[in-house]
Design an enzyme around this catalytic site. Structure first.
Site, PDB file in Angstrom:
ATOM      1  N   GLN A  69     -77.641  13.994  -5.643  1.00  0.00           N
ATOM      2  CA  GLN A  69     -76.684  14.882  -6.384  1.00  0.00           C
ATOM      3  C   GLN A  69     -77.095  15.034  -7.793  1.00  0.00           C
ATOM      4  O   GLN A  69     -77.755  14.054  -8.280  1.00  0.00           O
ATOM      5  CB  GLN A  69     -75.006  14.193  -6.373  1.00  0.00           C
ATOM      6  CG  GLN A  69     -74.422  14.043  -4.889  1.00  0.00           C
ATOM      7  CD  GLN A  69     -73.669  15.375  -4.849  1.00  0.00           C
ATOM      8  OE1 GLN A  69     -74.376  16.280  -4.317  1.00  0.00           O
ATOM      9  NE2 GLN A  69     -72.407  15.511  -4.484  1.00  0.00           N
ATOM     10  N   SER A  70     -76.944  16.173  -8.387  1.00  0.00           N
ATOM     11  CA  SER A  70     -77.810  16.451  -9.741  1.00  0.00           C
ATOM     12  C   SER A  70     -77.152  15.845 -10.740  1.00  0.00           C
ATOM     13  O   SER A  70     -77.839  15.490 -11.677  1.00  0.00           O
ATOM     14  CB  SER A  70     -77.368  18.192  -9.597  1.00  0.00           C
ATOM     15  OG  SER A  70     -78.354  18.714  -8.814  1.00  0.00           O
ATOM     16  N   THR A  71     -75.739  15.314 -10.731  1.00  0.00           N
ATOM     17  CA  THR A  71     -75.234  14.713 -11.978  1.00  0.00           C
ATOM     18  C   THR A  71     -74.235  13.900 -11.548  1.00  0.00           C
ATOM     19  O   THR A  71     -73.713  13.881 -10.274  1.00  0.00           O
ATOM     20  CB  THR A  71     -74.287  15.758 -12.742  1.00  0.00           C
ATOM     21  OG1 THR A  71     -73.614  16.576 -12.083  1.00  0.00           O
ATOM     22  CG2 THR A  71     -75.391  16.777 -13.201  1.00  0.00           C
ATOM     23  N   GLN A 116     -71.168  15.385 -10.188  1.00  0.00           N
ATOM     24  CA  GLN A 116     -70.917  15.781  -9.039  1.00  0.00           C
ATOM     25  C   GLN A 116     -70.723  14.725  -8.030  1.00  0.00           C
ATOM     26  O   GLN A 116     -69.931  14.750  -6.928  1.00  0.00           O
ATOM     27  CB  GLN A 116     -72.305  16.686  -8.637  1.00  0.00           C
ATOM     28  CG  GLN A 116     -72.588  17.791  -9.353  1.00  0.00           C
ATOM     29  CD  GLN A 116     -73.597  18.582  -9.100  1.00  0.00           C
ATOM     30  OE1 GLN A 116     -74.411  17.907  -8.004  1.00  0.00           O
ATOM     31  NE2 GLN A 116     -73.938  19.766  -9.624  1.00  0.00           N
TER      32      GLN A 116
END
Length: 743
Positions: free
Chosen positions: A22-24, A27
């Site tokens: 997941q990018s962050t 998220q």
């Protein structure tokens, strides 16, 4: 070919890897369904024929962006396993989870193609070694990178557009909070927070140094607020602060942040990518000059100072650095007494003069210019080398003359400052007491609201309440002590005295309370630099000074040189006498002998042990060293010999004058010395020998006077001893018995 048709036995004998990303972190926390779907890929690997025990999950990159491999330990582990041929298939929800840049993506495809590793996503199973599959995977990677670029461009464009209007909410420094309106910023609602920030700017205006402000906070025992939430609002959300000990970095940040000057800024830093020492790609933020800031909106909100004052403060802070070569006026003001430090320049080459100190205590300033440091005949050359006392005096007189019209106003301002300088710190301590009282009341309410039966919670709240009460008591005691030590108000007489100083600035300039640092800071308020040119046209010469004032005005001064003093020398007979006396006496004794003879030093001063020592050093005269091997007994002073013989010193002086005891004197005025021998000790007895007569009886027996008897004793014709005990102390004479009777 179906997905099962691409799976071979060779691949099934190896393991399967499910890669999650997941990018962050936001998220990961909010989009939990997406995370669950990625974990469910384990079932798909089982459906494709891999045993569940041989399906591995790599989720180390949850919350990490796929824009590069920096910080992606999970992707690095996946690449390692693929390169070693341990993986038969790699599964991801979509290929963008694996990488969002073509460099990492194609590196993984190349390794997978060489090791016969499959790649699977929600759309199907692909073999990177097959042309069609590789082309499709390459197109998906390119589209993923383009999608990331498009998303970033849209987001950054919206951010910059909102920032250009001053409405983008960014973390604010402590003391400022966001209001309800778009882009509206206000001061912190807590007076204790805004009060200490205002006190810092006020104090810096007085001292002009970040370090001095920091030391003042420590001296006054003032705490700094720490706001953990940069998005605090005026409504009270996130406005709680923690009070911590002040640090230099925190004070410097407050004084240099443009938000305190009412400005909205964006783009003060830029992201910089570099390769670390370990070969990994890293990013860091670097500050950029003000001219490169993307957004700067002045007067955006109410600040703690205006923009002009903020720029003036930055100039002051920028000058408080190490001096720059050949740049007059640069560098922080130091503690030395050289007033032209950093201001004086060479009249020959224009370089900034270097300061030196000389004298016994290194307190006499001077200036010199090394020039280009060329060597002539094996020696370095200097453009000038001159004492600084006369130059500093001339510049100070010119400065005070220029300042005279504003002297009265300056003194009135100083009077107000003497009364109000303590109030800012005292007000902040009152706010701290009020804050401590609130914390204690809050802790009490929490303790009263808890269920008494819940002792686990009650004990913790009780401890917090006691701690708050202790801090309140300490704050109140500190405030009471500082209120007692507050400077009293000036009387009318003291005000009149301060106003009178306006007519005599020299008295203020020379006052012991005015430090050298204060004088140099005052000079820099009006003077840019001083050009110094030394002229050697006669025996003494002179120095030309060119003062360049703020604003461009010029003033020329001439300082006369100091004439060479004539050579002075101690009298030769005095030097010879010191050389003779140094054999027998220490320096203090020699000084007493010379003073009794009326002799003086070359400057007409009386002699002391230090001055005698200086003469000896200059003329290479060795100091007195007692001789342990004296052949004829030890030489003693009258006082020491009297103690040794058990008689009074006055008696010994009388016997020396009468000739009964031999004494030595090197020069008139020098102390008498007696050589302590066995024969001398035998002359002083406790009991008179049998038949020896007292002086009166001896004169009657011999029929002569006392003087004649003493002369015969000196010539050795009569023997005598001194009885030092009993009622009849004194001389005893051995009178010879007559062998020729008259009858």
């Amino acid at each position: 070919m179906t997905e099962f048709g691409k799976v071979t036995g060779s691949q099934l004998r190896r393991g399967a890897v499910v890669y999650l990303r997941q990018s962050t972190l936001a998220q990961v926390e909010r989009n939990r369904e997406s995370t669950a779907r990625q974990y469910d890929l384990v079932e798909r690997a089982v459906a494709l024929g891999w045993p569940r025990a041989r399906v591995g999950v790599i989720d180390a990159d949850l919350g990490v962006s796929g824009a590069s491999t920096a910080g992606r330990s999970g992707f690095a582990e996946l690449t390692r396993q693929v390169a070693l041929g341990d993986v038969g298939i790699v599964l991801a929800l979509e290929v963008s989870r694996l990488a969002r840049n073509n460099a990492d993506w194609y590196r993984l495809l190349d390794l997978a193609g060489m090791t016969d590793t499959l790649i699977a996503d929600a759309d199907g199973v692909y073999h990177p070694g097959m042309f069609n599959d590789r082309m499709l995977l390459g197109l998906k990677g390119t589209m993923s990178e383009a999608e990331l670029h498009t998303l970033r461009a849209r987001l950054n464009g919206g951010i910059r557009n909102k920032a250009a209007r001053g409405e983008l909410r960014r973390p604010l420094p402590v003391g400022l909070v966001w209001a309800d309106g778009p882009g509206e910023i206000r001061r912190h609602p807590d007076e204790a927070v805004s009060g200490v920030i205002s006190a810092i700017f006020r104090r810096f205006g007085e001292v002009g140094s970040v370090r001095k402000v920091w030391l003042w906070l420590r001296e006054e025992n003032l705490k700094l607020p720490l706001q953990r939430n940069g998005y605090a609002t005026a409504a009270g959300q996130g406005t709680e602060v923690a009070w911590v000990e002040p640090t230099y970095h925190a004070v410097h940040t407050i004084l240099t942040h443009p938000a305190y000057a009412g400005a909205y800024v964006y783009g003060r830093t830029r992201k910089h990518t570099y390769v670390g020492q370990d070969g990994t790609v890293r990013t860091r933020h670097k500050a950029v000059p003000r001219g490169e800031w993307e957004v700067l909106i002045r007067d955006h909100h109410e600040g703690y100072l205006d923009w002009d004052t903020y720029e003036t403060n930055l100039v002051k802070i920028g000058k408080n650095i190490r001096p720059e070569a050949h740049q007059p006026g640069t560098g922080a003001v130091r503690e030395g007494c050289a007033l032209l430090q950093g201001l004086a320049t060479c009249g020959t080459c224009g370089r900034k003069l270097t300061v030196f100190y000389q004298g016994p205590t290194k307190a006499t300033p001077g200036y010199y210019c090394q020039g280009p440091a060329t060597i002539v005949d094996g020696r370095g050359t200097r453009h000038l080398h001159i004492g600084g006392v006369a130059l500093d005096t001339a510049i100070a007189d010119a400065f005070l003359t220029a300042l005279a019209p504003e002297a009265l106003t300056a003194c009135l301002t100083a009077a107000e400052h003497l009364e109000n300088t303590h109030d800012s710190a005292l007000d902040q301590h009152r706010r701290q007491v009020e804050h401590a009282r609130y914390q204690a009341s809050r802790a009490e309410r929490r303790y009263q609201a808890v269920d008494p039966d819940n002792r686990l919670v009650a004990r913790g709240l009780e401890t917090a309440w006691e701690k708050a009460l202790t801090e309140l008591a300490a704050a109140e005691a500190d405030l009471a002590r500082r209120e007692q030590t507050r400077p009293r108000a000036l009387t009318d007489t003291e005000r009149a005295d301060i106003r009178a100083l306006g007519g005599n600035l020299h008295q203020v300039w020379d006052a012991p309370t005015t430090t050298d640092r204060d004088r140099k800071q005052l000079l820099r308020t009006l003077i840019d630099d001083v050009k110094v040119t030394v002229v050697r046209d006669d025996d003494a010469g002179h120095t030309d000074l060119l003062i360049r004032w703020k604003g461009g005005a010029l003033t020329e001064l001439t300082v006369a040189g100091r004439r060479r003093q004539p050579t002075i020398r101690t009298d030769e007979d005095t030097i010879d006498l010191i050389r003779r006396l140094a054999v027998h006496y220490p320096d203090a004794k020699i000084a007493g002998i010379l003073n009794r003879q009326g002799r003086r030093t070359a400057r007409g001063l009386t002699f002391t042990a230090t001055r005698v020592q200086g003469v000896r050093f200059h003329h290479n005269i060795p100091c007195h060293q007692p001789d342990p091997d004296q052949p004829q007994g030890e030489l003693l002073t009258i006082a020491d010999a009297a103690k040794h013989l058990g008689i009074a010193a006055s008696t010994l002086h009388r016997w020396i004058n009468d000739g009964f005891v031999a004494g030595e004197q090197d020069t008139p005025g020098a102390p008498w010395r007696i050589r302590m021998t066995a024969d001398l000790r035998n002359l002083f007895v406790d009991d008179a020998p049998e038949g020896w007569l007292a002086m009166l009886e001896a004169t009657l027996a011999l029929g002569v006077s006392r003087q004649t008897v003493m002369q015969r004793v000196k010539r050795g014709e009569l023997k005598a001893v001194h009885v030092r005990t009993g009622r009849r102390k004194g001389l005893r004479i051995q009178v010879p018995t007559s062998t020729d009777p008259l009858f």
